[in-house]
Scaffold this motif. Structure first.
Motif, PDB file in Angstrom:
ATOM      1  N   LYS A 135       0.833  -1.206   0.000  1.00 28.36           N
ATOM      2  CA  LYS A 135       0.000   0.000   0.000  1.00 28.36           C
ATOM      3  C   LYS A 135       0.867   1.255   0.000  1.00 28.36           C
ATOM      4  CE  LYS A 135      -3.708  -2.350   2.479  1.00 28.36           C
ATOM      5  NZ  LYS A 135      -4.346  -2.558   3.804  1.00 28.36           N
ATOM      6  N   ALA A 136       1.969   1.236   0.766  1.00 25.29           N
ATOM      7  CA  ALA A 136       2.851   2.403   0.807  1.00 25.29           C
ATOM      8  C   ALA A 136       3.482   2.649  -0.567  1.00 25.29           C
ATOM      9  CB  ALA A 136       3.933   2.188   1.868  1.00 25.29           C
ATOM     10  N   SER A 137       3.896   1.572  -1.253  1.00 26.67           N
ATOM     11  CA  SER A 137       4.477   1.721  -2.597  1.00 26.67           C
ATOM     12  C   SER A 137       3.450   2.290  -3.562  1.00 26.67           C
ATOM     13  CB  SER A 137       4.956   0.360  -3.117  1.00 26.67           C
ATOM     14  OG  SER A 137       5.921  -0.196  -2.269  1.00 26.67           O
ATOM     15  N   CYS A 138       2.230   1.823  -3.441  1.00 28.26           N
ATOM     16  CA  CYS A 138       1.177   2.303  -4.340  1.00 28.26           C
ATOM     17  C   CYS A 138       0.814   3.759  -4.041  1.00 28.26           C
ATOM     18  CB  CYS A 138      -0.047   1.407  -4.225  1.00 28.26           C
ATOM     19  SG  CYS A 138       0.266  -0.271  -4.831  1.00 28.26           S
ATOM     20  N   VAL A 139       0.940   4.183  -2.791  1.00 26.84           N
ATOM     21  CA  VAL A 139       0.715   5.596  -2.467  1.00 26.84           C
ATOM     22  C   VAL A 139       1.759   6.470  -3.160  1.00 26.84           C
ATOM     23  CG1 VAL A 139       0.871   7.289  -0.595  1.00 26.84           C
ATOM     24  CG2 VAL A 139      -0.466   5.211  -0.281  1.00 26.84           C
ATOM     25  N   ILE A 140       3.016   6.039  -3.133  1.00 31.25           N
ATOM     26  CA  ILE A 140       4.063   6.825  -3.800  1.00 31.25           C
ATOM     27  C   ILE A 140       3.857   6.821  -5.309  1.00 31.25           C
ATOM     28  CG2 ILE A 140       6.552   6.987  -4.186  1.00 31.25           C
ATOM     29  CD1 ILE A 140       6.981   5.879  -1.405  1.00 31.25           C
ATOM     30  N   SER A 141       3.399   5.685  -5.851  1.00 33.09           N
ATOM     31  CA  SER A 141       3.074   5.637  -7.280  1.00 33.09           C
ATOM     32  C   SER A 141       1.987   6.652  -7.612  1.00 33.09           C
ATOM     33  CB  SER A 141       2.622   4.221  -7.644  1.00 33.09           C
ATOM     34  OG  SER A 141       2.119   4.189  -8.955  1.00 33.09           O
ATOM     35  N   ALA A 142       0.951   6.705  -6.777  1.00 32.38           N
ATOM     36  CA  ALA A 142      -0.136   7.670  -7.007  1.00 32.38           C
ATOM     37  C   ALA A 142       0.365   9.103  -6.867  1.00 32.38           C
ATOM     38  CB  ALA A 142      -1.265   7.409  -6.013  1.00 32.38           C
ATOM     39  N   ALA A 143       1.282   9.330  -5.918  1.00 32.31           N
ATOM     40  CA  ALA A 143       1.812  10.686  -5.722  1.00 32.31           C
ATOM     41  C   ALA A 143       2.621  11.141  -6.939  1.00 32.31           C
ATOM     42  CB  ALA A 143       2.675  10.719  -4.463  1.00 32.31           C
ATOM     43  N   TRP A 144       3.415  10.223  -7.535  1.00 28.37           N
ATOM     44  CA  TRP A 144       4.143  10.589  -8.767  1.00 28.37           C
ATOM     45  C   TRP A 144       3.155  10.948  -9.869  1.00 28.37           C
ATOM     46  CZ3 TRP A 144       8.642  12.418  -9.518  1.00 28.37           C
ATOM     47  CH2 TRP A 144       9.746  11.989  -8.795  1.00 28.37           C
ATOM     48  N   ALA A 145       2.053  10.185  -9.953  1.00 32.42           N
ATOM     49  CA  ALA A 145       1.049  10.480 -10.984  1.00 32.42           C
ATOM     50  C   ALA A 145       0.390  11.834 -10.734  1.00 32.42           C
ATOM     51  CB  ALA A 145      -0.001   9.373 -11.009  1.00 32.42           C
ATOM     52  N   LEU A 146       0.149  12.162  -9.459  1.00 33.79           N
ATOM     53  CA  LEU A 146      -0.467  13.455  -9.146  1.00 33.79           C
ATOM     54  C   LEU A 146       0.478  14.608  -9.438  1.00 33.79           C
ATOM     55  CD1 LEU A 146      -2.332  12.600  -5.816  1.00 33.79           C
ATOM     56  CD2 LEU A 146      -3.350  13.104  -8.041  1.00 33.79           C
ATOM     57  N   CYS A 147       1.799  14.330  -9.491  1.00 28.36           N
ATOM     58  CA  CYS A 147       2.743  15.381  -9.877  1.00 28.36           C
ATOM     59  C   CYS A 147       2.564  15.771 -11.341  1.00 28.36           C
ATOM     60  CB  CYS A 147       4.185  14.903  -9.649  1.00 28.36           C
ATOM     61  SG  CYS A 147       4.678  14.883  -7.912  1.00 28.36           S
ATOM     62  N   VAL A 148       1.995  14.863 -12.136  1.00 31.17           N
ATOM     63  CA  VAL A 148       1.742  15.168 -13.550  1.00 31.17           C
ATOM     64  C   VAL A 148       0.435  15.933 -13.691  1.00 31.17           C
ATOM     65  CG1 VAL A 148       1.370  14.168 -15.821  1.00 31.17           C
ATOM     66  CG2 VAL A 148       2.952  13.084 -14.209  1.00 31.17           C
ATOM     67  N   TRP A 149      -0.556  15.502 -12.938  1.00 31.86           N
ATOM     68  CA  TRP A 149      -1.888  16.114 -13.025  1.00 31.86           C
ATOM     69  C   TRP A 149      -2.498  16.119 -11.643  1.00 31.86           C
ATOM     70  CZ3 TRP A 149      -6.747  14.920 -11.465  1.00 31.86           C
ATOM     71  CH2 TRP A 149      -7.790  15.685 -11.991  1.00 31.86           C
TER      72      TRP A 149
END
Length: 261
Positions: A135-149
């Motif tokens: 879950k923590a890895s997926c949160v960071i994945s989502a955060a990188w995506a939110l840096c785009v949009w």
């Protein structure tokens, strides 16, 4: 939570908040944010150790609300020192999520305890910790995506969307692998403990399976590139936050009824 764990948890929350505030200092002082994160992780680790001590050798299933911030904070130390484009924005997003998780668990201290039987096995602990780091890895994945949009170019320090989505893919792949390992441990735990396969009628297990399918879709979208970069960023960023909420709410007693009958 008893008085000791609640006080320690409050100290951890204050340290996380101070680390978040330090992340907005000028570049030359950003290292303070990383230094302040260390005592927060230390307090967080103390709480996890206390709960394990109280439950050992059984699995402390009420651990998710306090262990997930610890896993997320440890993985956040791998993000980088802020010298690469987008790393400072990502660091702030992750710290903001850490503070939000701590505040939520402090506001609703009567977390849910599910006394699973036959949890005196390494497989049950593997099931829990693989899932938490997933879950923590997926949160960071989502955060990188939110840096785009939907953030503007002014906020992301010249970060190219292609680079951000590539980093999001790497974290999603790590999370998917850990999530798969967690489910594998859960299957073995169930089969060896009860002599039957996992029954997916349980809402908590169904949510776990739903999260696994979501990240299978994320990897498919990244590798097939059939959607535009912005559409992928929206799906990964917002979808990851939804998965996080649905995964964490059952551990917080008052919200359990919202996602589980």
């Amino acid at each position: 939570m008893n008085h000791l764990t609640q006080t320690t948890w409050l100290c951890a929350g204050l340290c996380y908040l101070t680390s978040l505030m330090a992340a907005f200092l000028p570049q030359r002082w950003v290292f303070l944010s990383r230094i302040l994160l260390l005592p927060a992780l230390g307090c967080n680790l103390v709480i996890v150790a206390l709960r394990y001590t109280q439950a050992w050798p059984m699995l402390p299933m009420h651990l998710g609300a306090v262990a997930l911030p610890l896993c997320l904070g440890l993985l956040a130390l791998c993000i980088g020192n802020g010298s690469e484009p987008g790393e400072r924005m990502l660091w702030r997003l992750v710290l903001a999520l850490l503070v939000a998780l701590v505040v939520t668990s402090l506001a609703f201290p009567k977390d849910f305890y599910l006394p699973f039987l036959k949890s005196k096995t390494l497989l049950s602990h593997g099931f829990l910790w693989f899932a938490l780091f997933a879950k923590a890895s997926c949160v960071i994945s989502a955060a990188w995506a939110l840096c785009v949009w939907p953030l503007s170019d002014r906020w992301i320090d010249g970060l190219r969307p292609t680079v951000a989505l590539h980093k999001s893919l790497r974290w999603a792949a790590l999370g998917f692998g850990l999530w798969t390992a967690s489910m594998f441990c859960g299957e073995l735990w169930c089969y060896l403990g009860w002599g039957t396969p996992v029954v997916w009628e349980d809402p908590a297990l169904t949510l776990t399976m739903a999260g696994w399918f979501f990240y299978a879709c994320v990897l498919h979208l990244h590798l097939s590139k059939t959607w535009s970069q912005q559409a992928r960023a929206i799906f990964v960023g917002l979808g990851g936050l939804v998965v996080l909420c649905l995964s964490c709410l059952p551990d917080i007693g008052p919200f359990r009824g919202l996602v589980m009958p």
